[in-house]
Motif scaffolding. Structure first.
Motif, PDB file in Angstrom:
ATOM      1  N   GLY A  99     -17.726  -7.660  12.313  1.00  0.00           N
ATOM      2  CA  GLY A  99     -16.760  -7.136  11.353  1.00  0.00           C
ATOM      3  C   GLY A  99     -15.661  -6.384  12.067  1.00  0.00           C
ATOM      4  N   LEU A 100     -14.691  -5.907  11.270  1.00  0.00           N
ATOM      5  CA  LEU A 100     -13.528  -5.194  11.796  1.00  0.00           C
ATOM      6  C   LEU A 100     -13.342  -3.878  11.064  1.00  0.00           C
ATOM      7  CD1 LEU A 100     -11.018  -8.200  11.809  1.00  0.00           C
ATOM      8  CD2 LEU A 100     -12.199  -7.263  13.825  1.00  0.00           C
ATOM      9  N   LEU A 101     -12.974  -2.847  11.803  1.00  0.00           N
ATOM     10  CA  LEU A 101     -12.516  -1.587  11.229  1.00  0.00           C
ATOM     11  C   LEU A 101     -11.000  -1.589  11.352  1.00  0.00           C
ATOM     12  CD1 LEU A 101     -13.034   1.272  10.074  1.00  0.00           C
ATOM     13  CD2 LEU A 101     -13.203   2.077  12.443  1.00  0.00           C
ATOM     14  N   VAL A 102     -10.295  -1.635  10.222  1.00  0.00           N
ATOM     15  CA  VAL A 102      -8.837  -1.746  10.251  1.00  0.00           C
ATOM     16  C   VAL A 102      -8.244  -0.354  10.445  1.00  0.00           C
ATOM     17  CG1 VAL A 102      -6.772  -2.558   9.073  1.00  0.00           C
ATOM     18  CG2 VAL A 102      -8.947  -3.756   8.745  1.00  0.00           C
ATOM     19  N   LEU A 103      -7.770  -0.104  11.662  1.00  0.00           N
ATOM     20  CA  LEU A 103      -7.162   1.165  12.022  1.00  0.00           C
ATOM     21  C   LEU A 103      -5.721   1.226  11.522  1.00  0.00           C
ATOM     22  CD1 LEU A 103      -8.602   1.154  15.633  1.00  0.00           C
ATOM     23  CD2 LEU A 103      -9.426   2.541  13.735  1.00  0.00           C
ATOM     24  N   PRO A 104      -5.112   2.413  11.489  1.00  0.00           N
ATOM     25  CA  PRO A 104      -3.770   2.543  10.902  1.00  0.00           C
ATOM     26  C   PRO A 104      -2.697   1.768  11.660  1.00  0.00           C
ATOM     27  CG  PRO A 104      -4.844   4.681  11.022  1.00  0.00           C
ATOM     28  CD  PRO A 104      -5.703   3.724  11.799  1.00  0.00           C
ATOM     29  N   PRO A 105      -1.614   1.414  10.967  1.00  0.00           N
ATOM     30  CA  PRO A 105      -0.456   0.811  11.634  1.00  0.00           C
ATOM     31  C   PRO A 105       0.186   1.789  12.606  1.00  0.00           C
ATOM     32  CG  PRO A 105      -0.310   0.568   9.240  1.00  0.00           C
ATOM     33  CD  PRO A 105      -1.421   1.526   9.517  1.00  0.00           C
ATOM     34  N   TYR A 106       1.006   1.270  13.479  1.00  0.00           N
ATOM     35  CA  TYR A 106       1.658   2.088  14.499  1.00  0.00           C
ATOM     36  C   TYR A 106       2.932   2.737  13.972  1.00  0.00           C
ATOM     37  CZ  TYR A 106       4.473   3.140  18.622  1.00  0.00           C
ATOM     38  OH  TYR A 106       5.270   3.761  19.554  1.00  0.00           O
ATOM     39  N   LEU A 107       3.059   4.024  14.110  1.00  0.00           N
ATOM     40  CA  LEU A 107       4.282   4.814  13.987  1.00  0.00           C
ATOM     41  C   LEU A 107       4.866   4.877  12.588  1.00  0.00           C
ATOM     42  CD1 LEU A 107       6.230   6.554  15.656  1.00  0.00           C
ATOM     43  CD2 LEU A 107       7.594   4.511  16.089  1.00  0.00           C
ATOM     44  N   VAL A 108       5.207   3.708  12.036  1.00  0.00           N
ATOM     45  CA  VAL A 108       5.927   3.710  10.766  1.00  0.00           C
ATOM     46  C   VAL A 108       4.985   3.968   9.598  1.00  0.00           C
ATOM     47  CG1 VAL A 108       7.743   2.195  11.578  1.00  0.00           C
ATOM     48  CG2 VAL A 108       5.706   1.203  10.562  1.00  0.00           C
ATOM     49  N   SER A 109       5.547   4.546   8.543  1.00  0.00           N
ATOM     50  CA  SER A 109       4.805   4.768   7.302  1.00  0.00           C
ATOM     51  C   SER A 109       5.536   4.046   6.179  1.00  0.00           C
ATOM     52  CB  SER A 109       4.716   6.269   6.987  1.00  0.00           C
ATOM     53  OG  SER A 109       3.997   6.946   7.986  1.00  0.00           O
ATOM     54  N   GLY A 110       4.908   3.027   5.625  1.00  0.00           N
ATOM     55  CA  GLY A 110       5.506   2.307   4.517  1.00  0.00           C
ATOM     56  C   GLY A 110       4.909   2.759   3.199  1.00  0.00           C
ATOM     57  N   PRO A 111       5.377   2.213   2.098  1.00  0.00           N
ATOM     58  CA  PRO A 111       4.757   2.517   0.809  1.00  0.00           C
ATOM     59  C   PRO A 111       3.353   1.943   0.765  1.00  0.00           C
ATOM     60  CG  PRO A 111       6.305   0.700   0.585  1.00  0.00           C
ATOM     61  CD  PRO A 111       6.471   1.229   1.976  1.00  0.00           C
ATOM     62  N   VAL A 112       2.576   2.403  -0.193  1.00  0.00           N
ATOM     63  CA  VAL A 112       1.170   1.990  -0.235  1.00  0.00           C
ATOM     64  C   VAL A 112       1.035   0.479  -0.383  1.00  0.00           C
ATOM     65  CG1 VAL A 112       0.902   2.296  -2.733  1.00  0.00           C
ATOM     66  CG2 VAL A 112      -1.088   2.549  -1.206  1.00  0.00           C
ATOM     67  N   GLU A 113       2.005  -0.164  -1.053  1.00  0.00           N
ATOM     68  CA  GLU A 113       1.954  -1.625  -1.184  1.00  0.00           C
ATOM     69  C   GLU A 113       2.017  -2.300   0.194  1.00  0.00           C
ATOM     70  OE1 GLU A 113       4.045   0.321  -2.792  1.00  0.00           O
ATOM     71  OE2 GLU A 113       3.518   0.138  -4.923  1.00  0.00           O
ATOM     72  N   GLY A 114       2.829  -1.718   1.077  1.00  0.00           N
ATOM     73  CA  GLY A 114       2.926  -2.270   2.420  1.00  0.00           C
ATOM     74  C   GLY A 114       1.657  -2.046   3.220  1.00  0.00           C
ATOM     75  N   THR A 115       1.017  -0.901   3.034  1.00  0.00           N
ATOM     76  CA  THR A 115      -0.227  -0.614   3.741  1.00  0.00           C
ATOM     77  C   THR A 115      -1.332  -1.550   3.268  1.00  0.00           C
ATOM     78  OG1 THR A 115       0.477   1.693   3.860  1.00  0.00           O
ATOM     79  CG2 THR A 115      -1.798   1.219   4.416  1.00  0.00           C
ATOM     80  N   VAL A 116      -1.361  -1.818   1.967  1.00  0.00           N
ATOM     81  CA  VAL A 116      -2.325  -2.790   1.434  1.00  0.00           C
ATOM     82  C   VAL A 116      -2.071  -4.167   2.046  1.00  0.00           C
ATOM     83  CG1 VAL A 116      -3.015  -4.050  -0.649  1.00  0.00           C
ATOM     84  CG2 VAL A 116      -2.777  -1.557  -0.713  1.00  0.00           C
ATOM     85  N   ALA A 117      -0.811  -4.552   2.141  1.00  0.00           N
ATOM     86  CA  ALA A 117      -0.468  -5.853   2.716  1.00  0.00           C
ATOM     87  C   ALA A 117      -0.887  -5.930   4.188  1.00  0.00           C
ATOM     88  CB  ALA A 117       1.031  -6.115   2.570  1.00  0.00           C
TER      89      ALA A 117
END
Length: 306
Positions: A99-117
């Motif tokens: 399995g995978l643990l999905v760690l946070p994206p790098y640097l940028v912070s998008g809206p929650v819709e983008g984080t879900v995507a």
């Protein structure tokens, strides 16, 4: 994939030439398996995922998979820049991860819709199930987690934010979406310190960096926690975990640096941390040695009591 027991996040050992030491990693993981971890999470936060290249992720995960031999699930980190996250996911899949643990994206912070995507893109990159990590630039709402829970490949939620009200709402929203099989994890630094509260939220699992450094202490805590022995659990909190957290909070990144230092103090030459993390100074090493000695003494006393 279900977890039962302490969740083990191994360090990534480096040689004097700053290369991944796969042989020492196998030794590190094998030495902890007798303490019955509920899962092994290589190339994640404690394993310095942020400082690993794709080939190194593959090497680390393959070493973990071969050492564990199917005894418990092996879950790899995948995160950072989207391209790196997707490549890490595929490398972990190739190496045999469960399995995978999905760690946070790098640097940028998008809206929650983008984080879900972002999570959906990582989930779509392989056939592996994924666990969402709620931390840093990856912040989720109850509605967002209900949406992700509709995807059967998303099997868990790890809270590294520490907003207990929001965590409670997310647990409730996911269960209301019909995912009784969903697994919830406390992913705060030195999670043992807060796990008593998280259990009350319906989050029974937790990650343990301390297990990598001192499995006898971490196992003593887990046994007290699982059996409801609050006297023993609080003794370990008072005499080991609270002092460790005070030392950890002296320097950013010590949640990882102290674990590697503790392993070196115990005779396992796992090397230094990679930048931007730094190693403890001599005074901090002496303090860590004192904390570990006290924790091991207490764990031994508790074991002798039965």
């Amino acid at each position: 994939m279900k977890f039962d027991g302490v969740l083990f996040f191994p360090v990534t050992p480096f040689t004097a030439k700053n290369e991944v030491d796969a042989g020492l990693l196998r030794e590190h993981i094998a030495s902890r398996l007798p303490f019955a971890p509920g899962g092994v999470f290589p190339a994640c936060g404690t394993g310095e995922y942020h400082a690993l290249g794709i080939d190194e992720v593959r090497t680390v995960v393959r070493a973990a998979v071969e050492t564990v031999g199917g005894a418990v699930p092996v879950v790899s980190g995948a995160g950072g820049p989207l391209g790196h996250a997707l490549a890490s996911a595929r490398a972990a899949d190739d190496a045999g991860a469960d399995g995978l643990l999905v760690l946070p994206p790098y640097l940028v912070s998008g809206p929650v819709e983008g984080t879900v995507a972002y999570v959906e893109a990582v989930a779509a990159a392989t056939s592996l199930p994924v666990i969402v990590y709620h931390r840093g630039t990856a912040r989720f709402t109850p509605a967002a987690m209900a949406r992700l829970a509709a995807n059967p490949k998303v099997i868990g939620f790890k809270d590294g934010l520490g907003d207990v009200g929001l965590a409670q709402e997310i647990v409730t929203a996911v269960k209301a979406a019909g995912r009784e099989d969903f697994q919830f994890f406390n992913g705060l630094l030195t999670a043992e310190l807060t796990q008593g509260a998280y259990r009350g939220l319906g989050i029974p699992l937790y990650s343990s960096a301390a297990f990598a450094m001192a499995p006898e202490i971490a196992s003593a805590y887990y046994q007290a926690y699982a059996s409801g022995d609050e006297g023993r659990r609080n003794a370990l909190l008072e005499h080991f975990y609270a002092p460790l957290v005070r030392l950890r909070d002296q320097t950013p990144g010590f949640g990882v640096s102290l674990i590697k230092a503790g392993l070196r103090l115990g005779g396992m030459p796992v090397g230094s941390v990679r930048p931007p993390l730094v190693d403890p100074d001599p005074a901090q090493l002496r303090e860590l040695e004192t904390i570990l000695a006290a924790g091991r003494e207490l764990a031994g006393e508790l074991a002798a009591l039965g």
